[in-house]
Enzyme design. Structure first.
Site, PDB file in Angstrom:
ATOM      1  CG  ASP A  54     -34.598   0.606  22.236  1.00  0.00           C
ATOM      2  OD1 ASP A  54     -34.135  -0.502  21.852  1.00  0.00           O
ATOM      3  OD2 ASP A  54     -35.203   1.388  21.461  1.00  0.00           O
ATOM      4  CE1 TYR A  79     -33.616  -2.880  16.415  1.00  0.00           C
ATOM      5  CE2 TYR A  79     -35.588  -4.202  16.723  1.00  0.00           C
ATOM      6  CZ  TYR A  79     -34.785  -3.144  17.100  1.00  0.00           C
ATOM      7  OH  TYR A  79     -35.139  -2.364  18.168  1.00  0.00           O
ATOM      8  CG  ASP A 116     -35.827   4.983  16.928  1.00  0.00           C
ATOM      9  OD1 ASP A 116     -34.784   5.135  17.599  1.00  0.00           O
ATOM     10  OD2 ASP A 116     -35.972   4.098  16.071  1.00  0.00           O
ATOM     11  CB  SER A 150     -37.483   8.810   7.871  1.00  0.00           C
ATOM     12  OG  SER A 150     -37.324   7.470   7.471  1.00  0.00           O
ATOM     13  N   GLY A 198     -34.959   5.830   5.161  1.00  0.00           N
ATOM     14  CA  GLY A 198     -34.261   4.541   5.134  1.00  0.00           C
ATOM     15  C   GLY A 198     -32.780   4.650   5.422  1.00  0.00           C
TER      16      GLY A 198
HETATM   17  C1  GLA Z   1     -33.780   1.015  15.913  1.00  0.00           C
HETATM   18  C2  GLA Z   1     -35.006   0.784  16.790  1.00  0.00           C
HETATM   19  C3  GLA Z   1     -34.756   1.304  18.204  1.00  0.00           C
HETATM   20  C4  GLA Z   1     -33.461   0.756  18.773  1.00  0.00           C
HETATM   21  C5  GLA Z   1     -32.315   0.927  17.779  1.00  0.00           C
HETATM   22  C6  GLA Z   1     -31.045   0.267  18.254  1.00  0.00           C
HETATM   23  O1  GLA Z   1     -33.570   2.379  15.732  1.00  0.00           O
HETATM   24  O2  GLA Z   1     -36.129   1.428  16.246  1.00  0.00           O
HETATM   25  O3  GLA Z   1     -35.850   0.979  19.027  1.00  0.00           O
HETATM   26  O4  GLA Z   1     -33.589  -0.571  19.169  1.00  0.00           O
HETATM   27  O5  GLA Z   1     -32.637   0.411  16.501  1.00  0.00           O
HETATM   28  O6  GLA Z   1     -30.572   0.917  19.387  1.00  0.00           O
END
Ligand code: GLA
Length: 323
Positions: free
Chosen positions: A21, A205, A157, A112, A107
């Site tokens: 994304d 991340y 999300d 959430s 978590g």
């Molecule tokens: C988390 C992030 C999303 C996306 C996913 C991996 O959920 O909030 O924006 O990058 O990881 O697909």
């Protein structure tokens, strides 16, 4: 008498398309039955006073919000982030007194925090008597998430939660923000299984987001890249990261068409391939998740299984024939 507001937002699980994304790629999440609910009333003060049934310390913050990233308790940063972003749009929100409850495991990689943001945004807009398109709500909540958690997340999300429909997957083009609702075929059941608690803050991340920025500096937008572009990247780590994103975007397209043709075997195989790519090329899985995917695939009726969401823990998702 002041009207009582009652607003909720669902969690989400991603069927396929992870870590695509934030480079404007394709994702296909769906909303869950589990929801976060805000109940309360506007008040004439400038104060937002909230208790959360899941948190020991309540929140009391004064509008206008100056610095949402330093609000305590920490869960209040999601609320403050949303109120701050509404302020940035020039929307005047009154005070509010209320209670938050959730059936989304916190978590666990089921969004959430995004559900809390969307529920707060809709509550605030409702008492401010302002309407915004779902996409704008999602974008302002994404900015709130960046502020509150420091995690440079993509739009998946918040947009899925703002716009998703029950029993349908949400195919999102994260570049154009175009959304297609794809009804989940009756024959198929989606199963989400908890593996471990995790938070993306402090995880790798943001390193993955940085890798993608570096890749795009070399080969241009990942969403337009071909597999040969990934192969031409000299840095082996970046080359593998690029290969994941490029192949994952194609898997989302193929998964959507497999579902619409009711080719569930292919859909399942694409989920398994997605997991392997996330585990090997993108390195966002772990041993417990790899094992859980294998175990699920050995259970009767399962066609596909994979880690879901940001990874480094959280949940796995699978599809199986409904019995
Ligand atoms: C988390 C992030 C999303 C996306 C996913 C991996 O959920 O909030 O924006 O990058 O990881 O697909």
């Amino acid at each position: 008498m002041t009207e009582t507001i009652h607003i909720s937002a669902p969690g989400r699980v991603n069927l396929i398309g992870d870590h695509t994304d934030y480079t404007g790629g394709l994702v296909m999440p769906m909303t869950l039955d589990a929801r976060t609910t805000v109940v309360g009333q506007a008040n004439p003060s400038q104060m937002w006073n909230l208790i959360s049934l899941d948190e020991p310390v309540s929140l009391s913050i004064e509008l206008p919000i100056q610095d949402p990233s330093s609000v305590l308790p920490r869960w209040g940063r999601y609320v403050a982030g949303v109120l701050f972003e509404l302020g940035q749009l020039g929307i005047e929100v009154p005070g509010f007194t209320g209670e938050i409850s959730t059936t989304i495991p916190i978590g666990s990689g089921l969004s959430s925090s995004a559900a809390l943001e969307i529920a707060i945004a809709r509550t605030a807009l409702s008492i401010a008597h302002v309407e915004l398109p779902d996409t704008d709500i999602a974008l302002l909540c994404q900015r709130a998430e960046h502020i509150a958690s420091g995690v440079p997340c993509g739009i998946m999300d918040q947009l899925c939660i703002a716009i998703g429909q029950p029993n349908a997957a949400t195919l999102i083009d994260c570049h154009t923000l175009e959304v297609q609702h794809i009804a989940m075929p009756d024959e198929i059941e989606v199963v989400t299984r908890f593996i471990s608690h995790r938070t993306l803050a402090g995880s790798e991340y943001s390193d993955r987001v940085a890798d993608c920025q570096n890749i795009e500096g070399i080969i241009g937008p990942l969403r337009l890249a071909r597999i040969s572009d990934a192969e031409n990247i000299a840095d082996q780590r970046l080359s593998r990261r690029a290969r994941h994103v490029i192949t994952e975007n194609q898997r989302v397209r193929d998964f959507a068409s497999a579902l619409s043709q009711k080719d569930f075997r292919t859909a399942g195989e694409l989920m398994v391939a997605s997991h392997a790519s996330l585990a090997n090329d993108y390195e966002t899985s772990n041993e417990a998740m790899d094992q859980a995917v294998k175990t699920m695939m050995n259970e009767p009726g399962f066609l596909g299984a994979r880690m879901t969401g940001g990874g480094f823990g959280g949940c796995i998702v699978g599809i199986r024939h409904r019995t």
